[in-house]
Motif scaffolding. Structure first.
Motif, short mmCIF file in Angstrom:
data_model
loop_
_atom_site.label_atom_id
_atom_site.label_comp_id
_atom_site.label_asym_id
_atom_site.label_seq_id
_atom_site.Cartn_x
_atom_site.Cartn_y
_atom_site.Cartn_z
N VAL A 56 0.82 -1.22 -0.03
CA VAL A 56 -0.17 0.04 0.05
C VAL A 56 0.90 1.29 -0.03
O VAL A 56 1.88 1.25 0.64
N THR A 69 -4.51 7.03 -1.61
CA THR A 69 -3.94 6.07 -1.33
C THR A 69 -4.04 4.80 -2.66
O THR A 69 -5.06 5.23 -3.40
N ASN A 119 -2.73 0.68 -4.35
CA ASN A 119 -1.88 -0.58 -4.21
C ASN A 119 -1.34 -0.44 -5.85
O ASN A 119 -0.68 -1.84 -5.97
N ALA A 142 -3.83 5.10 5.59
CA ALA A 142 -4.14 4.60 4.28
C ALA A 142 -5.93 4.86 4.22
O ALA A 142 -6.19 5.43 2.89
N TYR A 151 -2.41 -5.12 1.37
CA TYR A 151 -3.81 -5.04 0.93
C TYR A 151 -4.35 -6.36 0.22
O TYR A 151 -3.60 -6.87 -0.66
N TYR A 192 -6.83 -4.65 5.00
CA TYR A 192 -5.38 -4.56 5.21
C TYR A 192 -4.85 -5.62 6.38
O TYR A 192 -5.57 -6.11 7.05
#
Length: 155
Positions: free
Chosen positions: A8, A24, A26, A71, A140, A145
């Motif tokens: 993340v 945020t 990924n 996050a 993630y 999380y």
């Protein structure tokens, strides 16, 4: 893609008025070692995207374990995501989340590519901080999380 665990990151930049912006993600990937390039994928609907496209600079802050609330904040539509968040200016004044990151990369935009409902932004890494060997990232996976299982270094 929810079956693929990822790290993340919080991507930060400054808008035209010098106000810090961030999101945020990924969707971060290493692209090249020479020159050092990485990429981030940003939704066209992101309120941070105009600042990224304007400033041509950004920081990828790799989020440390235990910072899921941060996050979530940067994944939200909050007006001021930086209220109460510690950050220091990096190259070009870009906001670095040093206290909440296990590593970060300070980048200048190298290229932009339209890809469906996202734009892929490649960044030339100009500075950064490598992780402390004891630090642990947040992951993630399946829309939540967690932390990785950490094995001894000699395995």
């Amino acid at each position: 893609m929810s079956a693929f665990p990822t790290g993340v990151a919080i991507v930060t930049t400054l808008d035209a008025d010098g106000t810090p912006r961030g999101l945020t993600t990924n969707a971060v990937c290493s692209v090249s070692a020479d020159p050092p390039l990485l990429l981030v994928c940003v939704d066209w609907e992101s309120r941070t995207l105009p600042a990224l496209l304007h400033s041509k600079r950004f920081v990828v802050n790799f989020v440390a374990e235990g910072r899921s609330e941060l996050a979530n904040l940067f994944a939200s539509k909050a007006e001021d995501k930086f209220a109460g968040v510690a950050w220091q200016p990096g190259l070009g004044g870009m906001p670095c989340l040093r206290e909440d990151s296990l590593a970060y990369a300070e980048c200048s935009t190298h290229g932009e590519l339209e890809a469906g409902d996202h734009v892929v932004i490649t960044g030339l890494v100009e500075a950064g901080m490598a992780p402390d060997p004891e630090s642990i990232p947040i992951l993630y996976f399946r829309r939540s999380y967690g932390s990785p299982v950490v094995l001894p270094a000699d395995r």
